[in-house]
Design a protein around this motif. Sequence first.
Motif, short mmCIF file in Angstrom:
data_model
loop_
_atom_site.label_atom_id
_atom_site.label_comp_id
_atom_site.label_asym_id
_atom_site.label_seq_id
_atom_site.Cartn_x
_atom_site.Cartn_y
_atom_site.Cartn_z
N PHE A 149 0.86 -1.19 0.00
CA PHE A 149 0.00 0.00 0.00
C PHE A 149 0.89 1.23 0.00
CE2 PHE A 149 -2.73 -3.25 2.03
CZ PHE A 149 -3.76 -3.26 1.09
N THR A 150 0.78 2.07 -1.04
CA THR A 150 1.75 3.13 -1.27
C THR A 150 1.15 4.53 -1.09
OG1 THR A 150 1.30 3.22 -3.65
CG2 THR A 150 3.01 1.68 -2.90
N THR A 151 2.06 5.48 -0.81
CA THR A 151 1.65 6.86 -0.57
C THR A 151 1.81 7.73 -1.80
OG1 THR A 151 3.88 7.47 0.15
CG2 THR A 151 2.34 6.73 1.85
N SER A 152 2.55 7.26 -2.80
CA SER A 152 2.85 8.13 -3.94
C SER A 152 3.17 7.32 -5.18
CB SER A 152 4.04 9.05 -3.62
OG SER A 152 5.24 8.27 -3.56
N ILE A 153 3.14 7.99 -6.32
CA ILE A 153 3.53 7.38 -7.58
C ILE A 153 5.02 7.02 -7.56
CG2 ILE A 153 3.74 7.73 -10.07
CD1 ILE A 153 0.88 7.32 -9.08
N HIS A 154 5.83 7.85 -6.86
CA HIS A 154 7.26 7.56 -6.73
C HIS A 154 7.47 6.18 -6.11
CE1 HIS A 154 8.46 11.64 -7.78
NE2 HIS A 154 7.58 12.10 -6.93
N ALA A 155 6.71 5.89 -5.06
CA ALA A 155 6.82 4.61 -4.38
C ALA A 155 6.41 3.47 -5.31
CB ALA A 155 5.97 4.60 -3.11
N ASN A 156 5.34 3.68 -6.07
CA ASN A 156 4.91 2.67 -7.05
C ASN A 156 6.05 2.34 -8.02
OD1 ASN A 156 2.47 3.15 -5.84
ND2 ASN A 156 1.31 3.28 -7.74
N GLU A 157 6.71 3.37 -8.51
CA GLU A 157 7.78 3.18 -9.49
C GLU A 157 8.96 2.43 -8.88
OE1 GLU A 157 8.46 7.21 -10.65
OE2 GLU A 157 6.78 7.26 -12.06
N ASN A 158 9.27 2.75 -7.61
CA ASN A 158 10.35 2.02 -6.93
C ASN A 158 10.06 0.53 -6.86
OD1 ASN A 158 11.80 4.38 -6.42
ND2 ASN A 158 10.88 4.69 -4.42
N LEU A 159 8.82 0.20 -6.54
CA LEU A 159 8.44 -1.20 -6.42
C LEU A 159 8.44 -1.91 -7.77
CD1 LEU A 159 5.54 -0.79 -3.83
CD2 LEU A 159 7.78 -1.82 -3.40
N LYS A 160 7.98 -1.22 -8.79
CA LYS A 160 7.95 -1.83 -10.12
C LYS A 160 9.36 -2.12 -10.62
CE LYS A 160 3.50 0.18 -11.44
NZ LYS A 160 2.78 1.13 -12.32
N ARG A 161 10.31 -1.24 -10.27
CA ARG A 161 11.70 -1.49 -10.66
C ARG A 161 12.26 -2.74 -9.99
NH1 ARG A 161 12.16 4.28 -10.97
NH2 ARG A 161 12.62 4.42 -8.73
N LEU A 162 11.67 -3.10 -8.85
CA LEU A 162 12.09 -4.32 -8.16
C LEU A 162 11.40 -5.57 -8.72
CD1 LEU A 162 12.00 -3.03 -4.46
CD2 LEU A 162 14.03 -3.46 -5.86
N GLY A 163 10.49 -5.36 -9.66
CA GLY A 163 9.80 -6.49 -10.26
C GLY A 163 8.52 -6.89 -9.55
N ILE A 164 8.02 -6.03 -8.68
CA ILE A 164 6.75 -6.33 -7.99
C ILE A 164 5.61 -6.22 -9.00
CG2 ILE A 164 5.22 -5.70 -6.09
CD1 ILE A 164 8.02 -6.64 -5.22
N PRO A 165 4.77 -7.23 -9.12
CA PRO A 165 3.65 -7.18 -10.07
C PRO A 165 2.66 -6.07 -9.73
CG PRO A 165 4.03 -9.42 -9.27
CD PRO A 165 4.83 -8.52 -8.40
N ASP A 166 2.05 -5.50 -10.76
CA ASP A 166 1.09 -4.41 -10.57
C ASP A 166 -0.06 -4.81 -9.65
OD1 ASP A 166 2.59 -2.81 -12.18
OD2 ASP A 166 1.29 -2.96 -13.94
N ASN A 167 -0.47 -6.09 -9.71
CA ASN A 167 -1.64 -6.51 -8.93
C ASN A 167 -1.36 -6.65 -7.44
OD1 ASN A 167 -0.18 -8.87 -8.91
ND2 ASN A 167 -1.77 -10.14 -9.87
N GLN A 168 -0.11 -6.41 -7.03
CA GLN A 168 0.22 -6.42 -5.61
C GLN A 168 0.44 -5.00 -5.07
OE1 GLN A 168 3.19 -10.05 -6.24
NE2 GLN A 168 3.06 -9.53 -4.08
N ILE A 169 0.41 -4.01 -5.95
CA ILE A 169 0.68 -2.62 -5.57
C ILE A 169 -0.62 -1.83 -5.59
CG2 ILE A 169 1.95 -0.51 -6.15
CD1 ILE A 169 3.99 -2.30 -7.63
N PHE A 170 -0.89 -1.12 -4.49
CA PHE A 170 -2.14 -0.36 -4.36
C PHE A 170 -1.80 1.06 -3.91
CE2 PHE A 170 -2.76 -4.82 -3.43
CZ PHE A 170 -3.84 -5.16 -4.26
N PHE A 171 -1.99 2.01 -4.82
CA PHE A 171 -1.75 3.42 -4.51
C PHE A 171 -2.96 3.94 -3.74
CE2 PHE A 171 -1.67 7.92 -6.49
CZ PHE A 171 -1.09 8.45 -5.34
N VAL A 172 -2.79 4.18 -2.45
CA VAL A 172 -3.92 4.53 -1.59
C VAL A 172 -3.82 5.92 -0.97
CG1 VAL A 172 -4.49 2.14 -1.02
CG2 VAL A 172 -2.82 3.40 0.41
#
Length: 365
Positions: A149-172
Amino acid sequence: MNITIIAGARPNFMKIAPIIEAIEKKIRLGFDLHYRLVHTGQHYDNNLSDTFFKELDIPFPDINLNVKSGTQAEQTAAIMIEFEKELEQNTCDLVLVVGDVTSTMACTIVAKKEGIKVAHVEAGIRSGDMTMPEEINRIVTDSLTDLFFTTSIHANENLKRLGIPDNQIFFVGNVMIDTLLKHSSRLNPPKIWKELNLQKRKYFVLTLHRPSNVDEEEQFVTLLNLITSLTKDFHIIFPAHPRTRKILETLNFNFKNLHFISPLGYLEFNYLVKNALGVLTDSGGITEEATVMNVPCITLRDTTERPETCAIGTNILVGNNPEKIDEAFKTLFSGHWKQGQIPELWDGQSAERIVNHLIEIFKLK
């Protein structure tokens, strides 16, 4: 569904409060949700712990692991040992951790070794500074987390660079801002307000606790000398963390406009921040609150895990560079500080989004 929620240190309390409130709303609506609140005891000073539960209407913990202080390794080990016992006695379907303190990392490791899913609130933030214990906590926690569960788009991008699938990331959005907005009308002045006859926009708030700023005595005194010389005799209110207070007690100095006080409760501290001319800090969370309250914030660090507070908020990074600090004060006193904006989804509804996602993911009725 049984959720175990972890609170360990002061920043955690502001983050779990709206999550618990959102869960309780769903329980009243008949959803099959149950939670158990575990306080690790990582912060054990009354002003840093129990007071927050009272002020923020958080139910008192089901258990306090009472780990208290120690080295990084000692504290991590103590939390893991006690939390393992807790999970053996009280099974759950999900462990929910928040932030980036030692408790966050330690409880995540234990949960995963017990085969329990982990949800990380405030996942994906990175400073890039591996000298910060919190950065290590973030990396370890996010390497094991199931739901981010993320606070910002920056955090989403950091996780995606680590290979975390989109369906596990929730921008809240930011749950800490949920708490700030909810309690903004309840902020109240601490004793120091009357004692010094403080006036709005006529004083500064200072917080320092990072080892890079306070552990080296000469550097610490040099920094305090610089700050006090640039503030034009305005009062500087410094609520000192217990660890910082111990260091201060060993130093010999006399700054007439610098006032050390004991740690404050949430409502009193944020009253001071809201009405200050500016905040000087090495804390990440305070930069978020200052941005939402539109208070100029000078961060005494070279990096931040919350870049949105600089990109669109009221925050700037100066490290401990005298020239940058001097320039920041000149800008502030000239009245030309940048006008901040509130980041996306920092709207007071983040906890509700988290709980709605959990209901959908676990197909609760």
